[in-house]
Design a protein around this motif. Structure first.
Motif, mmCIF file in Angstrom:
data_model
loop_
_atom_site.group_PDB
_atom_site.id
_atom_site.type_symbol
_atom_site.label_atom_id
_atom_site.label_comp_id
_atom_site.label_asym_id
_atom_site.label_seq_id
_atom_site.Cartn_x
_atom_site.Cartn_y
_atom_site.Cartn_z
ATOM 1 N N ALA A 183 62.806 12.859 31.088
ATOM 2 C CA ALA A 183 62.255 12.039 30.007
ATOM 3 C C ALA A 183 61.593 10.781 30.563
ATOM 4 C CB ALA A 183 63.358 11.662 29.021
ATOM 5 N N ILE A 184 62.100 10.313 31.699
ATOM 6 C CA ILE A 184 61.544 9.121 32.344
ATOM 7 C C ILE A 184 60.394 9.496 33.269
ATOM 8 C CG2 ILE A 184 62.071 7.216 33.921
ATOM 9 C CD1 ILE A 184 65.029 7.511 32.846
ATOM 10 N N ASN A 185 60.595 10.564 34.040
ATOM 11 C CA ASN A 185 59.571 11.020 34.986
ATOM 12 C C ASN A 185 59.365 12.525 34.807
ATOM 13 O OD1 ASN A 185 57.887 11.651 37.068
ATOM 14 N ND2 ASN A 185 59.192 10.874 38.706
ATOM 15 N N PRO A 186 58.396 12.918 33.989
ATOM 16 C CA PRO A 186 58.180 14.347 33.708
ATOM 17 C C PRO A 186 57.650 15.139 34.904
ATOM 18 C CG PRO A 186 57.092 12.924 32.073
ATOM 19 C CD PRO A 186 57.491 12.056 33.220
ATOM 20 N N HIS A 187 57.369 14.461 36.010
ATOM 21 C CA HIS A 187 56.724 15.119 37.150
ATOM 22 C C HIS A 187 57.660 15.305 38.347
ATOM 23 C CE1 HIS A 187 52.830 14.570 35.115
ATOM 24 N NE2 HIS A 187 53.314 13.397 34.759
ATOM 25 N N LEU A 188 58.962 15.242 38.122
ATOM 26 C CA LEU A 188 59.912 15.432 39.216
ATOM 27 C C LEU A 188 59.856 16.865 39.737
ATOM 28 C CD1 LEU A 188 63.022 13.506 37.847
ATOM 29 C CD2 LEU A 188 61.698 12.903 39.878
ATOM 30 N N ASP A 189 59.829 17.007 41.048
ATOM 31 C CA ASP A 189 59.771 18.333 41.659
ATOM 32 C C ASP A 189 61.033 19.135 41.344
ATOM 33 O OD1 ASP A 189 57.326 17.719 42.762
ATOM 34 O OD2 ASP A 189 58.164 17.072 44.685
ATOM 35 N N ALA A 225 52.259 8.857 30.948
ATOM 36 C CA ALA A 225 50.913 9.182 30.470
ATOM 37 C C ALA A 225 50.022 9.776 31.555
ATOM 38 C CB ALA A 225 50.256 7.919 29.906
ATOM 39 N N ALA A 226 50.550 9.945 32.760
ATOM 40 C CA ALA A 226 49.728 10.437 33.879
ATOM 41 C C ALA A 226 49.107 11.787 33.537
ATOM 42 C CB ALA A 226 50.575 10.555 35.138
ATOM 43 N N PRO A 227 47.788 11.932 33.714
ATOM 44 C CA PRO A 227 47.111 13.168 33.291
ATOM 45 C C PRO A 227 47.309 14.346 34.237
ATOM 46 C CG PRO A 227 45.536 11.650 34.262
ATOM 47 C CD PRO A 227 46.846 10.923 34.204
ATOM 48 N N ASP A 228 47.697 14.069 35.483
ATOM 49 C CA ASP A 228 47.861 15.161 36.443
ATOM 50 C C ASP A 228 48.892 14.771 37.500
ATOM 51 O OD1 ASP A 228 46.476 13.569 38.481
ATOM 52 O OD2 ASP A 228 44.648 14.060 37.377
ATOM 53 N N GLU A 229 49.226 15.740 38.351
ATOM 54 C CA GLU A 229 50.273 15.547 39.355
ATOM 55 C C GLU A 229 49.911 14.450 40.354
ATOM 56 O OE1 GLU A 229 54.114 16.681 40.633
ATOM 57 O OE2 GLU A 229 52.944 17.327 38.899
ATOM 58 N N LYS A 282 52.100 11.076 41.043
ATOM 59 C CA LYS A 282 52.692 10.751 42.339
ATOM 60 C C LYS A 282 52.265 9.365 42.813
ATOM 61 C CE LYS A 282 55.169 14.367 42.836
ATOM 62 N NZ LYS A 282 56.646 14.209 42.667
ATOM 63 N N HIS A 283 51.043 8.979 42.488
ATOM 64 C CA HIS A 283 50.564 7.643 42.844
ATOM 65 C C HIS A 283 51.380 6.578 42.109
ATOM 66 C CE1 HIS A 283 47.787 4.412 43.861
ATOM 67 N NE2 HIS A 283 47.747 4.093 42.581
ATOM 68 N N VAL A 284 51.604 6.787 40.817
ATOM 69 C CA VAL A 284 52.381 5.832 40.024
ATOM 70 C C VAL A 284 53.835 5.821 40.497
ATOM 71 C CG1 VAL A 284 53.214 5.258 37.713
ATOM 72 C CG2 VAL A 284 50.877 6.091 38.019
ATOM 73 N N PHE A 343 56.198 2.592 34.289
ATOM 74 C CA PHE A 343 56.914 3.682 33.620
ATOM 75 C C PHE A 343 56.093 4.242 32.457
ATOM 76 C CE2 PHE A 343 60.896 2.158 35.674
ATOM 77 C CZ PHE A 343 61.278 3.374 36.212
ATOM 78 N N GLY A 344 55.367 3.368 31.768
ATOM 79 C CA GLY A 344 54.466 3.849 30.727
ATOM 80 C C GLY A 344 53.347 4.694 31.312
ATOM 81 N N ALA A 345 52.808 4.238 32.448
ATOM 82 C CA ALA A 345 51.731 4.982 33.108
ATOM 83 C C ALA A 345 52.229 6.319 33.646
ATOM 84 C CB ALA A 345 51.147 4.145 34.245
ATOM 85 N N LEU A 346 53.483 6.357 34.082
ATOM 86 C CA LEU A 346 54.045 7.595 34.628
ATOM 87 C C LEU A 346 54.114 8.675 33.555
ATOM 88 C CD1 LEU A 346 55.324 8.927 37.131
ATOM 89 C CD2 LEU A 346 57.534 8.033 36.369
#
Length: 222
Positions: A198-204, A76-80, A84-86, A71-74
């Motif tokens: 807030a937990i996953n900023p990359h949700l579609d 801080a993920a630098p790109d999409e 998605k990998h995390v 969840f910390g890595a998610l």
């Protein structure tokens, strides 16, 4: 010391119960509508809540520590692609089980779900949550199927079970937002979508939903 620890547990339980009251009230409200939930003026925001990717990576080790790290890595993920990998690894940890029976029931429920045999899938998942009530993905998958059947009260009940066990479940939070929006409660929908982001900023699509609902609920910035 034992009494103090017990008091802390009671306080935690009371706080959680208070947090779940709006969700329980919404479920009861949806259940009591004679003609089912009202049709919202918007189309369904998503076809279904976020679900695991078709192919999950292999994961191992301690689930709690692994999830905390991921969840910390998610965030801080630098790109999409990295996100998605995390995210796939988080889904893999949520989905894994040490029970062969549970794994078989989940696999069969996925086949039934993909074939749109929702009643069959629900019966299989009924067995999962009875066999392993602490297995989060049994509740979550059944909540998703109930949503797809427009059984919002039942879906909300299962979402409550998911979030009581894993408050960081962004899929369940997004599903909660979708149901609240369907029921016309844009304020609660916005709150749920914001918590999911807030937990996953990359949700579609969820950022767009937050933007639209923010303008409706809070008004446009001048």
């Amino acid at each position: 010391m034992v009494l103090r620890a017990f008091d802390r547990v009671l306080l935690s339980c009371a706080a959680f119960a208070m947090a779940m009251l709006p969700l329980a009230a919404a479920a009861q409200s949806a259940k009591e509508r004679p003609d089912g939930p009202p049709k919202h003026h918007l189309e369904k925001p998503l076809d279904q809540p976020p679900t695991p990717p078709a192919k999950l990576p292999r994961v191992g080790g301690d689930q709690t520590r692994g999830l905390d790290f991921l969840f910390g890595a998610l965030k801080a993920a630098p790109d999409e692609a990295s996100a998605k990998h995390v995210e796939a690894r988080i889904w893999a940890l949520w989905t894994q089980t040490t029970s062969d029976t549970t794994a078989l029931l989940m696999a069969r429920s996925k086949v039934a779900m993909d074939a749109k045999q929702y009643d069959v899938a629900v019966k299989l998942l009924d067995a999962v949550v009875k066999l392993r009530p602490d297995y989060v993905e049994g509740w979550n998958r059944r909540a998703t199927i109930y949503y797809m059947q427009n059984e919002y009260a039942r879906s909300l009940g299962d979402i409550e079970q998911v979030l009581s066990r894993e408050p960081r479940h962004f899929g369940a939070l997004a599903g909660l937002g979708m149901i609240m929006q369907e029921l016309g409660d844009d304020k609660r929908a916005l709150d749920a979508f914001r918590k999911a982001l807030a937990i996953n900023p990359h949700l579609d699509k969820v950022p767009d939903l937050v933007k639209t609902l923010s303008e409706k609920v809070e008004g446009r910035d001048i």
